[in-house]
Write a protein that holds these residues in place. Structure first.
Motif, mmCIF file in Angstrom:
data_model
loop_
_atom_site.group_PDB
_atom_site.id
_atom_site.type_symbol
_atom_site.label_atom_id
_atom_site.label_comp_id
_atom_site.label_asym_id
_atom_site.label_seq_id
_atom_site.Cartn_x
_atom_site.Cartn_y
_atom_site.Cartn_z
ATOM 1 N N ARG A 73 0.816 -1.219 0.000
ATOM 2 C CA ARG A 73 0.000 0.000 0.000
ATOM 3 C C ARG A 73 0.847 1.266 0.000
ATOM 4 O O ARG A 73 0.546 2.231 -0.695
ATOM 5 N N LEU A 74 1.917 1.244 0.795
ATOM 6 C CA LEU A 74 2.766 2.436 0.904
ATOM 7 C C LEU A 74 3.432 2.751 -0.438
ATOM 8 O O LEU A 74 3.511 3.912 -0.849
ATOM 9 N N THR A 75 3.896 1.696 -1.111
ATOM 10 C CA THR A 75 4.517 1.887 -2.419
ATOM 11 C C THR A 75 3.516 2.483 -3.402
ATOM 12 O O THR A 75 3.815 3.446 -4.118
ATOM 13 N N MET A 76 2.318 1.915 -3.411
ATOM 14 C CA MET A 76 1.310 2.398 -4.352
ATOM 15 C C MET A 76 0.877 3.820 -4.017
ATOM 16 O O MET A 76 0.643 4.635 -4.903
ATOM 17 N N ALA A 77 0.791 4.109 -2.714
ATOM 18 C CA ALA A 77 0.405 5.462 -2.311
ATOM 19 C C ALA A 77 1.451 6.470 -2.773
ATOM 20 O O ALA A 77 1.112 7.555 -3.267
ATOM 21 N N ALA A 78 2.738 6.107 -2.642
ATOM 22 C CA ALA A 78 3.806 7.025 -3.058
ATOM 23 C C ALA A 78 3.786 7.244 -4.569
ATOM 24 O O ALA A 78 3.904 8.382 -5.051
ATOM 25 N N ILE A 79 3.608 6.167 -5.328
ATOM 26 C CA ILE A 79 3.550 6.296 -6.790
ATOM 27 C C ILE A 79 2.340 7.139 -7.186
ATOM 28 O O ILE A 79 2.438 8.058 -8.015
ATOM 29 N N ALA A 80 1.198 6.848 -6.561
ATOM 30 C CA ALA A 80 -0.026 7.587 -6.892
ATOM 31 C C ALA A 80 0.122 9.056 -6.526
ATOM 32 O O ALA A 80 -0.321 9.938 -7.271
ATOM 33 N N LEU A 81 0.765 9.326 -5.391
ATOM 34 C CA LEU A 81 0.951 10.709 -4.959
ATOM 35 C C LEU A 81 1.827 11.478 -5.947
ATOM 36 O O LEU A 81 1.473 12.585 -6.377
ATOM 37 N N GLY A 82 2.938 10.895 -6.313
ATOM 38 C CA GLY A 82 3.868 11.577 -7.229
ATOM 39 C C GLY A 82 3.262 11.806 -8.591
ATOM 40 O O GLY A 82 3.214 12.941 -9.099
ATOM 41 N N ALA A 83 2.763 10.732 -9.200
ATOM 42 C CA ALA A 83 2.197 10.848 -10.544
ATOM 43 C C ALA A 83 0.914 11.675 -10.507
ATOM 44 O O ALA A 83 0.692 12.527 -11.376
ATOM 45 N N GLY A 84 0.090 11.449 -9.492
ATOM 46 C CA GLY A 84 -1.179 12.170 -9.382
ATOM 47 C C GLY A 84 -0.976 13.663 -9.214
ATOM 48 O O GLY A 84 -1.672 14.468 -9.843
ATOM 49 N N ALA A 85 -0.021 14.037 -8.369
ATOM 50 C CA ALA A 85 0.238 15.462 -8.146
ATOM 51 C C ALA A 85 0.701 16.129 -9.437
ATOM 52 O O ALA A 85 0.252 17.233 -9.777
ATOM 53 N N ALA A 86 1.577 15.451 -10.174
ATOM 54 C CA ALA A 86 2.060 16.017 -11.442
ATOM 55 C C ALA A 86 0.913 16.154 -12.437
ATOM 56 O O ALA A 86 0.803 17.184 -13.129
ATOM 57 N N VAL A 87 0.039 15.161 -12.497
ATOM 58 C CA VAL A 87 -1.113 15.214 -13.421
ATOM 59 C C VAL A 87 -2.015 16.384 -13.061
ATOM 60 O O VAL A 87 -2.405 17.184 -13.919
ATOM 61 N N VAL A 88 -2.347 16.510 -11.781
ATOM 62 C CA VAL A 88 -3.250 17.572 -11.345
ATOM 63 C C VAL A 88 -2.642 18.941 -11.624
ATOM 64 O O VAL A 88 -3.320 19.856 -12.117
ATOM 65 N N LEU A 89 -1.354 19.080 -11.341
ATOM 66 C CA LEU A 89 -0.688 20.366 -11.580
ATOM 67 C C LEU A 89 -0.754 20.757 -13.056
ATOM 68 O O LEU A 89 -1.049 21.898 -13.398
ATOM 69 N N MET A 90 -0.500 19.794 -13.926
ATOM 70 C CA MET A 90 -0.484 20.121 -15.353
ATOM 71 C C MET A 90 -1.883 20.366 -15.891
ATOM 72 O O MET A 90 -2.084 21.242 -16.717
ATOM 73 N N LEU A 91 -2.867 19.611 -15.400
ATOM 74 C CA LEU A 91 -4.245 19.868 -15.826
ATOM 75 C C LEU A 91 -4.717 21.229 -15.332
ATOM 76 O O LEU A 91 -5.432 21.943 -16.038
ATOM 77 N N GLU A 92 -4.295 21.586 -14.126
ATOM 78 C CA GLU A 92 -4.664 22.883 -13.574
ATOM 79 C C GLU A 92 -4.085 24.004 -14.433
ATOM 80 O O GLU A 92 -4.727 25.019 -14.680
ATOM 81 N N THR A 93 -2.854 23.794 -14.905
ATOM 82 C CA THR A 93 -2.230 24.790 -15.770
ATOM 83 C C THR A 93 -2.999 24.923 -17.075
ATOM 84 O O THR A 93 -3.246 26.041 -17.547
ATOM 85 N N VAL A 94 -3.369 23.796 -17.657
ATOM 86 C CA VAL A 94 -4.144 23.827 -18.907
ATOM 87 C C VAL A 94 -5.442 24.589 -18.681
ATOM 88 O O VAL A 94 -5.853 25.412 -19.500
ATOM 89 N N TYR A 95 -6.102 24.338 -17.525
ATOM 90 C CA TYR A 95 -7.358 25.015 -17.222
ATOM 91 C C TYR A 95 -7.132 26.524 -17.110
ATOM 92 O O TYR A 95 -7.872 27.323 -17.671
ATOM 93 N N ARG A 96 -6.078 26.900 -16.380
ATOM 94 C CA ARG A 96 -5.791 28.325 -16.196
ATOM 95 C C ARG A 96 -5.533 29.011 -17.535
ATOM 96 O O ARG A 96 -6.008 30.100 -17.802
ATOM 97 N N VAL A 97 -4.753 28.327 -18.388
ATOM 98 C CA VAL A 97 -4.439 28.902 -19.698
ATOM 99 C C VAL A 97 -5.707 29.033 -20.538
ATOM 100 O O VAL A 97 -5.901 30.018 -21.254
ATOM 101 N N SER A 98 -6.609 28.062 -20.413
ATOM 102 C CA SER A 98 -7.808 28.080 -21.247
ATOM 103 C C SER A 98 -8.806 29.147 -20.814
ATOM 104 O O SER A 98 -9.602 29.618 -21.618
ATOM 105 N N VAL A 99 -8.809 29.547 -19.533
ATOM 106 C CA VAL A 99 -9.792 30.534 -19.076
ATOM 107 C C VAL A 99 -9.238 31.955 -19.094
ATOM 108 O O VAL A 99 -9.984 32.898 -18.893
ATOM 109 N N THR A 100 -7.917 32.100 -19.279
ATOM 110 C CA THR A 100 -7.355 33.456 -19.294
ATOM 111 C C THR A 100 -7.131 33.921 -20.732
ATOM 112 O O THR A 100 -7.142 33.158 -21.646
#
Lengths: 100, 168
Positions: A73-100
Motif C-alpha cells: 500500500r505504501l509503495t502504491m500510495a507514493a507512486i499515486a501521490l507523485g504521478a497524481g500530483a504532477a497530473v493535477v498540476l499540469m491539468l490545472e495549468t491547462v485550465y488556467r491557460v484556457s480561461v485566461t
C-alpha cells in the motif's frame, strides 16, 4: 519463503495478455501524441488514463501487489501521490491557460 | 523488499512532484519534440517492457539453465536501455544547440529525472549480473524481479510526462 510457500502465479495466458495490453497501451500513447488531432486538455486526460492503466497492470499483475497488499500500500500510495500530483498540476495549468 | 520499494517510490514521488511544480510555474516550457526524439525513447520504453517479460519468465523458469538464459536477456535489454539513454545524452550535448544540465529548466529537469531513473536501471543491471555470476535460488530472483518491475513502472510516468505530454 520457500518456493512451495510462494503465492500462486498468474497463468501463462494471463501473463501474455498483460504484456500484450502493456504494449498496446504504450502504442496507444504514441498514437495519441503523434497521430491524433486532439485538444490539449483531452490529450493530457487521455494520456493520464493510459498511464494509470499501465502502472496498474504492472503493480497488480507483475508485482502482484494484491498478494502483498499491506506492505504494497505504501509503495502504491507514493507512486499515486507523485504521478497524481504532477497530473493535477499540469491539468490545472491547462485550465488556467484556457480561461485566461 | 516492499518496504525498500516504498521508500524508493517516495523518492520518485518527490522528483515527479518537483518536476510538476517547476513545469507549471515556468514562464516558458518547450515542447519536448523540439528537442527530444520520440522514436528512440519509445524503443527504450519497449525494451524495458520486454525486459519485464524476460524477468518474469526468469522467475518461472523450471531449470537453472533456463533461468540464467532469461536473466541474460533481461541484462541485455537493461543494458540496451542504458545505452539508449547514454546515446540520447551524447546526442543532446553534441547537437548544434547543445542542451547541457544548466541550459534551462527543461534541460535540468530532464537530466535529473531521467538520470535518477537511469541510476535505478544501472543498479538493476548490476544486480542481475550479480545473480548470473552467483548461485541464487528462485526466491532471490523473485525479489530481484520485484525491483525490476518497479523500475519499469517508475519509467512509465517519466516517459509520459517528459516525452509525451504537450507543453502549455
Amino acid at each position: 519463503m520457500s518456493d512451495a510457500a510462494a503465492p500462486a502465479r498468474p497463468s501463462g495466458l494471463a501473463l501474455g495478455v498483460t504484456f500484450a495490453a502493456l504494449v498496446a497501451l504504450t502504442s496507444l500513447e504514441l498514437i495519441v501524441v503523434a497521430g491524433m488531432d486532439m485538444e490539449r486538455a483531452a490529450r493530457i486526460t487521455t494520456l493520464a488514463g493510459l498511464l494509470m492503466a499501465k502502472v496498474g497492470l504492472v503493480l497488480f499483475f507483475l508485482m502482484r501487489a494484491r498478494e502483498n497488499w499491506w506492505s504494497a500500500r505504501l509503495t502504491m500510495a507514493a507512486i499515486a501521490l507523485g504521478a497524481g500530483a504532477a497530473v493535477v498540476l499540469m491539468l490545472e495549468t491547462v485550465y488556467r491557460v484556457s480561461v485566461t | 523488499m516492499w518496504t525498500f520499494l516504498a521508500t524508493d517510490a517516495m523518492g520518485f514521488a518527490g522528483v515527479l512532484i518537483a518536476y510538476g511544480f517547476l513545469r507549471v510555474r515556468a514562464d516558458v516550457w518547450l515542447d519536448a519534440r523540439a528537442r527530444l526524439e520520440l522514436g528512440p525513447a519509445a524503443a527504450m520504453t519497449f525494451a524495458l517492457l520486454l525486459s519485464s517479460l524476460t524477468m518474469t519468465l526468469a522467475t518461472r523458469a523450471a531449470s537453472v539453465r533456463a533461468r540464467r538464459g532469461w536473466l541474460l536477456a533481461t541484462l541485455a535489454l537493461g543494458a540496451g536501455f542504458l545505452a539508449g539513454a547514454a546515446i540520447e545524452y551524447v546526442h543532446l550535448l553534441a547537437s548544434a544547440a547543445p542542451m547541457g544540465l544548466s541550459s534551462d529548466l527543461f534541460a535540468s529537469t530532464f537530466y535529473v529525472v531521467t538520470g535518477f531513473h537511469g541510476l535505478h536501471v544501472l543498479a538493476g543491471v548490476v544486480g542481475v549480473a550479480f545473480m548470473l555470476r552467483a548461485k541464487h535460488g528462485a526466491q532471490a530472483v523473485e525479489t530481484m524481479a520485484l525491483y525490476w518491475h518497479f523500475v519499469d513502472a517508475a519509467w512509465m510516468p517519466i516517459f509520459s510526462f517528459i516525452y509525451l505530454w504537450p507543453a502549455r
